[in-house]
Scaffold this motif. Structure first.
Motif, PDB file in Angstrom:
ATOM      1  N   TYR A  65     -20.535  26.947  25.521  1.00 38.91           N
ATOM      2  CA  TYR A  65     -20.136  27.880  24.467  1.00 38.91           C
ATOM      3  C   TYR A  65     -18.693  27.719  23.997  1.00 38.91           C
ATOM      4  O   TYR A  65     -18.429  27.868  22.794  1.00 38.91           O
ATOM      5  CB  TYR A  65     -20.421  29.311  24.906  1.00 38.91           C
ATOM      6  N   PRO A  66     -17.730  27.421  24.866  1.00 42.86           N
ATOM      7  CA  PRO A  66     -16.374  27.179  24.343  1.00 42.86           C
ATOM      8  C   PRO A  66     -16.325  26.015  23.355  1.00 42.86           C
ATOM      9  O   PRO A  66     -15.666  26.090  22.317  1.00 42.86           O
ATOM     10  CB  PRO A  66     -15.557  26.893  25.604  1.00 42.86           C
ATOM     11  N   ALA A  69     -17.929  27.129  20.100  1.00 48.46           N
ATOM     12  CA  ALA A  69     -17.021  27.970  19.321  1.00 48.46           C
ATOM     13  C   ALA A  69     -15.968  27.126  18.619  1.00 48.46           C
ATOM     14  O   ALA A  69     -15.640  27.355  17.443  1.00 48.46           O
ATOM     15  CB  ALA A  69     -16.360  29.000  20.235  1.00 48.46           C
ATOM     16  N   GLY A  70     -15.427  26.141  19.332  1.00 50.92           N
ATOM     17  CA  GLY A  70     -14.425  25.263  18.736  1.00 50.92           C
ATOM     18  C   GLY A  70     -14.985  24.487  17.563  1.00 50.92           C
ATOM     19  O   GLY A  70     -14.314  24.330  16.530  1.00 50.92           O
ATOM     20  N   GLU A  73     -15.386  26.822  14.619  1.00 47.87           N
ATOM     21  CA  GLU A  73     -14.083  27.139  14.022  1.00 47.87           C
ATOM     22  C   GLU A  73     -13.575  25.983  13.156  1.00 47.87           C
ATOM     23  O   GLU A  73     -13.049  26.208  12.053  1.00 47.87           O
ATOM     24  CB  GLU A  73     -13.068  27.478  15.112  1.00 47.87           C
ATOM     25  N   ALA A  94     -18.742  31.252  15.206  1.00 45.65           N
ATOM     26  CA  ALA A  94     -17.693  30.998  16.197  1.00 45.65           C
ATOM     27  C   ALA A  94     -17.464  32.237  17.054  1.00 45.65           C
ATOM     28  O   ALA A  94     -17.344  32.151  18.285  1.00 45.65           O
ATOM     29  CB  ALA A  94     -16.399  30.585  15.505  1.00 45.65           C
ATOM     30  N   GLY A  95     -17.423  33.410  16.413  1.00 45.38           N
ATOM     31  CA  GLY A  95     -17.222  34.642  17.168  1.00 45.38           C
ATOM     32  C   GLY A  95     -18.333  34.902  18.157  1.00 45.38           C
ATOM     33  O   GLY A  95     -18.099  35.291  19.303  1.00 45.38           O
ATOM     34  N   TRP A  98     -17.874  32.609  21.083  1.00 46.61           N
ATOM     35  CA  TRP A  98     -16.803  33.057  21.977  1.00 46.61           C
ATOM     36  C   TRP A  98     -17.266  34.227  22.839  1.00 46.61           C
ATOM     37  O   TRP A  98     -16.879  34.332  24.018  1.00 46.61           O
ATOM     38  CB  TRP A  98     -15.563  33.436  21.181  1.00 46.61           C
ATOM     39  N   ALA A 101     -19.143  32.835  25.544  1.00 45.72           N
ATOM     40  CA  ALA A 101     -18.239  32.158  26.474  1.00 45.72           C
ATOM     41  C   ALA A 101     -17.435  33.143  27.313  1.00 45.72           C
ATOM     42  O   ALA A 101     -16.695  32.730  28.217  1.00 45.72           O
ATOM     43  CB  ALA A 101     -17.282  31.250  25.693  1.00 45.72           C
ATOM     44  N   ASP A 103     -15.085  35.318  26.108  1.00 44.40           N
ATOM     45  CA  ASP A 103     -13.715  35.451  25.615  1.00 44.40           C
ATOM     46  C   ASP A 103     -13.705  36.378  24.398  1.00 44.40           C
ATOM     47  O   ASP A 103     -13.670  35.923  23.250  1.00 44.40           O
ATOM     48  CB  ASP A 103     -13.138  34.084  25.239  1.00 44.40           C
ATOM     49  N   LYS A 106     -10.773  35.955  21.623  1.00 41.08           N
ATOM     50  CA  LYS A 106     -10.967  34.902  20.627  1.00 41.08           C
ATOM     51  C   LYS A 106     -12.133  35.247  19.695  1.00 41.08           C
ATOM     52  O   LYS A 106     -12.113  34.913  18.504  1.00 41.08           O
ATOM     53  CB  LYS A 106     -11.188  33.558  21.308  1.00 41.08           C
ATOM     54  N   ALA A 107     -13.135  35.904  20.256  1.00 42.12           N
ATOM     55  CA  ALA A 107     -14.266  36.322  19.431  1.00 42.12           C
ATOM     56  C   ALA A 107     -13.805  37.268  18.336  1.00 42.12           C
ATOM     57  O   ALA A 107     -14.191  37.137  17.170  1.00 42.12           O
ATOM     58  CB  ALA A 107     -15.328  36.991  20.294  1.00 42.12           C
TER      59      ALA A 107
END
Length: 244
Positions: A65-66, A69-70, A73, A94-95, A98, A101, A103, A106-107
């Motif tokens: 998932y990280p 998300a990257g 983004e 992306a949210g 995150w 993941a 986080d 960041k989400a």
């Protein structure tokens, strides 16, 4: 890699970028490694933000998932440069990644970007508000989370998760009438969801309704005996019995 090669060879010369994204996403869902390779090859040949989006799908299918998300983004930023309104959807994806993941900070940043304009509508808008509410709850910003949940209930009223989270937040903030109302909506939409039954039991217990609490918790155990939700329901039942 034979399947990937055959799928790539089968691409019609007139295939649109959107059709290629759909095909790439299908590859990613069936085989994340092949999906990653397909997306990377497409990106190197000028696939732009849609290729990066497919890469995000492939990483998500592999539960990375990280990385997903990257990728989303990067796709969102590329779409913004291209002045493409689909950037909002990419920020929303992306949210969500995150959140998966673990986080929420960041989400929240990604979801803020998704909601900054007016590009999202309907269910997509509701689900993005729902995801931001989840991030805000994790940050203990309950008032802002309530605002997002209320928006989610307008635009994604068919999603039982929205009603479940709204009921849970209402219970935690002491609004028992709202909690009862919203958990009833969640139960109407997803009676076989163990998380919904667990929360129904929690709200019934707070309301002094022992039969209702027992019923919800027992149903949660039956539906998901070997999960954290089932374990929480068993613990709740034991505490109820200990109070006798």
């Amino acid at each position: 890699m034979i399947l990937l090669a055959l799928l790539l060879q089968a691409a019609p010369a007139t295939e649109t970028p959107e059709a290629r994204l759909e095909r790439c996403a299908d590859i990613a869902a069936a085989n994340p490694a092949e999906g990653t390779a397909a997306a990377s090859s497409w990106r190197l040949s000028g696939g732009g933000f849609l290729a990066r989006q497919c890469l995000g799908f492939a990483y998500a299918a592999a539960a990375n998932y990280p990385a997903a998300a990257g990728a989303f983004e990067e796709a969102a930023r590329d779409a913004e440069v291209a002045k493409d309104r689909r950037s909002a959807t990419l920020w929303s994806q992306a949210g969500n990644a995150w959140l998966a993941a673990g986080d929420p900070q960041k989400a929240r940043a990604a979801l803020d970007a998704a909601l900054a304009g007016a590009a999202l509508t309907g269910l997509a808008l509701g689900e993005t508000h729902l995801d931001r509410a989840r991030a805000l709850v994790a940050a203990n910003e309950t008032a802002r989370a309530r605002t997002d949940l209320d928006a989610a209930l307008v635009h994604a009223a068919g999603d039982p998760l929205a009603w479940l989270l709204s009921a849970t937040l209402a219970r935690r903030t002491g609004d028992l009438p709202r909690a009862r109302k919203d958990i009833a909506e969640a139960l109407a939409r997803a009676p076989d969801d163990a998380s919904v039954q667990l929360e129904a039991g929690n709200i019934s217990a707070l309301d002094g309704d022992e039969p209702g609490a027992r019923g919800g918790w027992m149903k949660a155990v039956q539906l998901a005996p070997d999960t954290p939700v089932g374990a929480a329901a068993r613990t709740a039942l034991a505490q109820f019995d200990a109070g006798k």
